[in-house]
Design a protein around this motif. Structure first.
Motif, PDB file in Angstrom:
ATOM      1  N   GLU A  58      34.327  14.139 111.434  1.00 60.78           N
ATOM      2  CA  GLU A  58      33.812  14.387 112.702  1.00 60.78           C
ATOM      3  C   GLU A  58      34.519  13.586 113.720  1.00 60.78           C
ATOM      4  OE1 GLU A  58      29.479  13.273 112.515  1.00 60.78           O
ATOM      5  OE2 GLU A  58      29.316  15.097 110.987  1.00 60.78           O
ATOM      6  N   LEU A  59      34.579  12.336 113.472  1.00 59.45           N
ATOM      7  CA  LEU A  59      35.644  11.331 114.377  1.00 59.45           C
ATOM      8  C   LEU A  59      36.990  12.101 114.612  1.00 59.45           C
ATOM      9  CD1 LEU A  59      35.842   8.807 116.079  1.00 59.45           C
ATOM     10  CD2 LEU A  59      36.926   7.761 114.102  1.00 59.45           C
ATOM     11  N   MET A  60      37.495  12.593 113.813  1.00 63.41           N
ATOM     12  CA  MET A  60      38.696  13.421 113.972  1.00 63.41           C
ATOM     13  C   MET A  60      38.706  14.643 114.802  1.00 63.41           C
ATOM     14  SD  MET A  60      40.191  12.817 109.959  1.00 63.41           S
ATOM     15  CE  MET A  60      41.757  14.009 110.361  1.00 63.41           C
ATOM     16  N   GLN A  61      37.577  15.187 114.644  1.00 63.04           N
ATOM     17  CA  GLN A  61      37.179  16.360 115.636  1.00 63.04           C
ATOM     18  C   GLN A  61      37.078  15.999 117.045  1.00 63.04           C
ATOM     19  OE1 GLN A  61      34.005  18.253 113.505  1.00 63.04           O
ATOM     20  NE2 GLN A  61      35.498  19.371 112.144  1.00 63.04           N
ATOM     21  N   HIS A  62      36.292  14.790 117.249  1.00 59.92           N
ATOM     22  CA  HIS A  62      35.954  14.341 118.436  1.00 59.92           C
ATOM     23  C   HIS A  62      37.307  13.778 119.041  1.00 59.92           C
ATOM     24  CE1 HIS A  62      31.614  14.300 118.254  1.00 59.92           C
ATOM     25  NE2 HIS A  62      31.665  13.775 117.049  1.00 59.92           N
ATOM     26  N   PHE A  63      37.950  13.096 118.448  1.00 61.25           N
ATOM     27  CA  PHE A  63      39.374  12.669 118.999  1.00 61.25           C
ATOM     28  C   PHE A  63      40.213  13.901 119.643  1.00 61.25           C
ATOM     29  CE2 PHE A  63      44.098  11.673 118.940  1.00 61.25           C
ATOM     30  CZ  PHE A  63      44.142  10.261 119.117  1.00 61.25           C
ATOM     31  N   LYS A  64      40.328  14.878 118.607  1.00 67.77           N
ATOM     32  CA  LYS A  64      41.068  15.900 119.079  1.00 67.77           C
ATOM     33  C   LYS A  64      40.421  16.635 120.183  1.00 67.77           C
ATOM     34  CE  LYS A  64      42.844  20.732 117.362  1.00 67.77           C
ATOM     35  NZ  LYS A  64      43.063  21.059 118.876  1.00 67.77           N
ATOM     36  N   ALA A  65      39.393  16.940 120.412  1.00 65.81           N
ATOM     37  CA  ALA A  65      38.579  17.327 121.503  1.00 65.81           C
ATOM     38  C   ALA A  65      38.663  16.499 122.729  1.00 65.81           C
ATOM     39  CB  ALA A  65      37.212  17.424 121.454  1.00 65.81           C
ATOM     40  N   PHE A  66      38.710  15.367 122.716  1.00 68.39           N
ATOM     41  CA  PHE A  66      39.146  14.339 123.740  1.00 68.39           C
ATOM     42  C   PHE A  66      40.453  14.621 124.306  1.00 68.39           C
ATOM     43  CE2 PHE A  66      40.700  10.408 125.387  1.00 68.39           C
ATOM     44  CZ  PHE A  66      39.578  10.102 126.465  1.00 68.39           C
ATOM     45  N   VAL A  67      41.389  14.484 123.376  1.00 66.74           N
ATOM     46  CA  VAL A  67      42.766  14.556 123.883  1.00 66.74           C
ATOM     47  C   VAL A  67      42.934  16.232 124.321  1.00 66.74           C
ATOM     48  CG1 VAL A  67      45.193  14.690 123.062  1.00 66.74           C
ATOM     49  CG2 VAL A  67      43.668  13.161 122.175  1.00 66.74           C
ATOM     50  N   ASP A  68      42.523  17.133 123.830  1.00 60.77           N
ATOM     51  CA  ASP A  68      42.714  18.259 124.282  1.00 60.77           C
ATOM     52  C   ASP A  68      42.042  18.391 125.793  1.00 60.77           C
ATOM     53  OD1 ASP A  68      43.774  19.193 121.899  1.00 60.77           O
ATOM     54  OD2 ASP A  68      42.163  20.299 121.306  1.00 60.77           O
ATOM     55  N   GLN A  69      40.926  17.957 125.912  1.00 60.21           N
ATOM     56  CA  GLN A  69      40.408  18.156 127.365  1.00 60.21           C
ATOM     57  C   GLN A  69      40.935  17.088 128.460  1.00 60.21           C
ATOM     58  OE1 GLN A  69      36.241  17.217 126.282  1.00 60.21           O
ATOM     59  NE2 GLN A  69      35.852  19.247 125.469  1.00 60.21           N
ATOM     60  N   SER A  70      41.386  15.966 127.814  1.00 59.33           N
ATOM     61  CA  SER A  70      41.523  14.912 128.936  1.00 59.33           C
ATOM     62  C   SER A  70      43.328  14.778 128.897  1.00 59.33           C
ATOM     63  CB  SER A  70      41.029  13.880 128.859  1.00 59.33           C
ATOM     64  OG  SER A  70      41.505  13.077 127.489  1.00 59.33           O
TER      65      SER A  70
END
Length: 87
Positions: free
Chosen positions: A71-83
């Motif tokens: 889940e942390l890896m998914q949150h990280f990817k989402a954060f980088v993709d969005q920001s």
């Protein structure tokens, strides 16, 4: 994670800690010994090229990849993709 003064405070590490805090993960700064690894749910390293890379083993100690790490890896990817990685 090891205390900041003992490791390279890289961008990927800083983003990982930011994302973890934002998603209510508990962050503990402490040094672990090899024998401590037998008592952890999982472990990972961060790097610019690999982002968050789960460790499957260290020496003869096999480590799991818990759902919380996935889940942390998914949150990280989402954060980088969005920001674009800016925070």
């Amino acid at each position: 994670t090891p205390p900041t003064e003992l490791v390279l405070e890289g961008v990927t590490r800083m983003i990982t800690l930011h994302v973890a805090q934002k998603n209510d993960y508990t962050i503990v700064e402490d040094c672990l010994s090899l024998t401590d690894l037998s008592n952890v749910d999982g472990a990972f390293i961060t790097s610019t090229s690999s982002k968050i890379m789960p460790l499957s083993s260290v020496d003869n100690i096999t480590l799991a990849i818990p759902e919380s790490l996935k889940e942390l890896m998914q949150h990280f990817k989402a954060f980088v993709d969005q920001s674009g990685g800016k925070f």
